[in-house]
Write a protein that holds these residues in place. Structure first.
Motif, mmCIF file in Angstrom:
data_model
loop_
_atom_site.group_PDB
_atom_site.id
_atom_site.type_symbol
_atom_site.label_atom_id
_atom_site.label_comp_id
_atom_site.label_asym_id
_atom_site.label_seq_id
_atom_site.Cartn_x
_atom_site.Cartn_y
_atom_site.Cartn_z
ATOM 1 N N VAL A 40 0.854 -1.178 0.000
ATOM 2 C CA VAL A 40 0.000 0.000 0.000
ATOM 3 C C VAL A 40 0.896 1.236 0.000
ATOM 4 O O VAL A 40 1.799 1.346 0.828
ATOM 5 N N PRO A 41 0.710 2.165 -0.951
ATOM 6 C CA PRO A 41 1.573 3.339 -0.999
ATOM 7 C C PRO A 41 1.308 4.262 0.183
ATOM 8 O O PRO A 41 0.256 4.209 0.802
ATOM 9 N N ALA A 42 2.291 5.106 0.452
ATOM 10 C CA ALA A 42 2.119 6.106 1.505
ATOM 11 C C ALA A 42 0.961 7.013 1.119
ATOM 12 O O ALA A 42 0.699 7.247 -0.059
ATOM 13 N N HIS A 43 0.256 7.523 2.083
ATOM 14 C CA HIS A 43 -0.897 8.364 1.788
ATOM 15 C C HIS A 43 -0.489 9.762 1.341
ATOM 16 O O HIS A 43 -1.269 10.457 0.722
ATOM 17 N N ILE A 44 0.719 10.173 1.659
ATOM 18 C CA ILE A 44 1.203 11.490 1.245
ATOM 19 C C ILE A 44 2.577 11.328 0.616
ATOM 20 O O ILE A 44 3.461 10.684 1.186
ATOM 21 N N ILE A 45 2.730 11.889 -0.579
ATOM 22 C CA ILE A 45 4.013 11.906 -1.264
ATOM 23 C C ILE A 45 4.383 13.367 -1.453
ATOM 24 O O ILE A 45 3.564 14.173 -1.899
ATOM 25 N N LYS A 46 5.618 13.707 -1.137
ATOM 26 C CA LYS A 46 6.024 15.106 -1.162
ATOM 27 C C LYS A 46 7.375 15.230 -1.856
ATOM 28 O O LYS A 46 8.254 14.405 -1.648
ATOM 29 N N GLY A 47 7.524 16.260 -2.687
ATOM 30 C CA GLY A 47 8.800 16.507 -3.333
ATOM 31 C C GLY A 47 8.633 17.331 -4.590
ATOM 32 O O GLY A 47 7.524 17.702 -4.975
ATOM 33 N N PRO A 48 9.754 17.619 -5.251
ATOM 34 C CA PRO A 48 9.667 18.319 -6.540
ATOM 35 C C PRO A 48 9.010 17.392 -7.559
ATOM 36 O O PRO A 48 9.105 16.171 -7.447
ATOM 37 N N CYS A 49 8.329 17.977 -8.540
ATOM 38 C CA CYS A 49 7.613 17.130 -9.496
ATOM 39 C C CYS A 49 8.081 17.374 -10.918
ATOM 40 O O CYS A 49 8.658 18.408 -11.239
ATOM 41 N N TRP A 50 7.802 16.402 -11.750
ATOM 42 C CA TRP A 50 8.037 16.442 -13.190
ATOM 43 C C TRP A 50 6.664 16.360 -13.836
ATOM 44 O O TRP A 50 5.869 15.491 -13.496
ATOM 45 N N GLN A 93 8.850 24.387 -7.022
ATOM 46 C CA GLN A 93 7.999 24.208 -5.841
ATOM 47 C C GLN A 93 8.081 22.756 -5.345
ATOM 48 O O GLN A 93 8.357 21.843 -6.114
ATOM 49 N N THR A 94 7.820 22.576 -4.085
ATOM 50 C CA THR A 94 7.647 21.243 -3.522
ATOM 51 C C THR A 94 6.154 20.944 -3.525
ATOM 52 O O THR A 94 5.373 21.685 -2.939
ATOM 53 N N VAL A 95 5.771 19.877 -4.200
ATOM 54 C CA VAL A 95 4.363 19.517 -4.328
ATOM 55 C C VAL A 95 4.041 18.411 -3.326
ATOM 56 O O VAL A 95 4.810 17.467 -3.160
ATOM 57 N N THR A 96 2.897 18.535 -2.673
ATOM 58 C CA THR A 96 2.420 17.522 -1.738
ATOM 59 C C THR A 96 1.195 16.848 -2.339
ATOM 60 O O THR A 96 0.226 17.523 -2.673
ATOM 61 N N ALA A 97 1.261 15.533 -2.496
ATOM 62 C CA ALA A 97 0.157 14.770 -3.081
ATOM 63 C C ALA A 97 -0.498 13.918 -2.001
ATOM 64 O O ALA A 97 0.165 13.114 -1.357
ATOM 65 N N HIS A 98 -1.798 14.113 -1.818
ATOM 66 C CA HIS A 98 -2.593 13.299 -0.899
ATOM 67 C C HIS A 98 -3.231 12.205 -1.752
ATOM 68 O O HIS A 98 -4.172 12.461 -2.494
#
Length: 170
Positions: A40-50, A93-98
């Motif tokens: 199961v993936p982490a519920h929040i992924i955070k970092g720079p995005c492509w 920017q650092t993007v936070t994905a829920h």
């Protein structure tokens, strides 16, 4: 003969457990459980995005589709503009994905935010580069759509109504 014997005084032995499973002992009753097929993936992924296209980004090698919106594909009218609008939003920017539990073409689906708590999907809809997809958003972004967005992004609108087949993954 049963795999498990009720022995309230002694804990079960490792040899009592079937392979590739584990057992949990609760009040002298053994309950079998199986490990999940996929982690199961982490519920929040955070970092720079492509940015891949107008509604897909990659954070730490994980493809994430922005939840609740539909942006044109790269080869559709306004597809490149939608991608570059998202690039400008995310640049530096650092993007936070829920992350949400559903998948879309083997991509995780998530609500993505900038450090100042702006929702990437809402920003794209406000700019007229994406449409609210009511089937998945329950109308969350509908009030943000520009007046002519559905005319300009007619291919995405047609896909939402089922008039065009969904794109093939690949």
């Amino acid at each position: 003969m049963s795999l498990f014997r009720a022995r309230p005084s002694a804990p079960p032995r490792p040899s009592d457990y079937p392979t590739k499973s584990w057992a949990v002992r609760r009040e002298s009753v053994v309950v079998l459980t199986r490990p999940a097929a996929k982690p199961v993936p982490a519920h929040i992924i955070k970092g720079p995005c492509w940015v891949i296209n107008g509604d897909t980004i990659v954070i730490d090698k994980v493809h994430i589709r922005l939840a609740g919106i539909d942006a044109p594909e790269l080869d559709h009218p306004y597809g490149q503009k939608a991608k570059w609008a998202l690039v400008q939003l995310c640049k530096g920017q650092t993007v936070t994905a829920h992350i949400k539990p559903e998948l879309s073409y083997d991509r995780l689906v998530g609500q993505c935010f900038l450090p100042n708590c702006r929702d990437l999907a809402a920003e794209l809809v406000k700019q007229g580069m994406a449409l609210d997809w009511e089937k998945f958003s329950a109308g969350t972004y509908k009030h943000l759509e520009t007046v002519d967005a559905r005319k300009r992004l007619w291919r995405a609108a047609a896909r939402q109504r089922g008039w065009m087949p969904p794109r093939t993954p690949g």
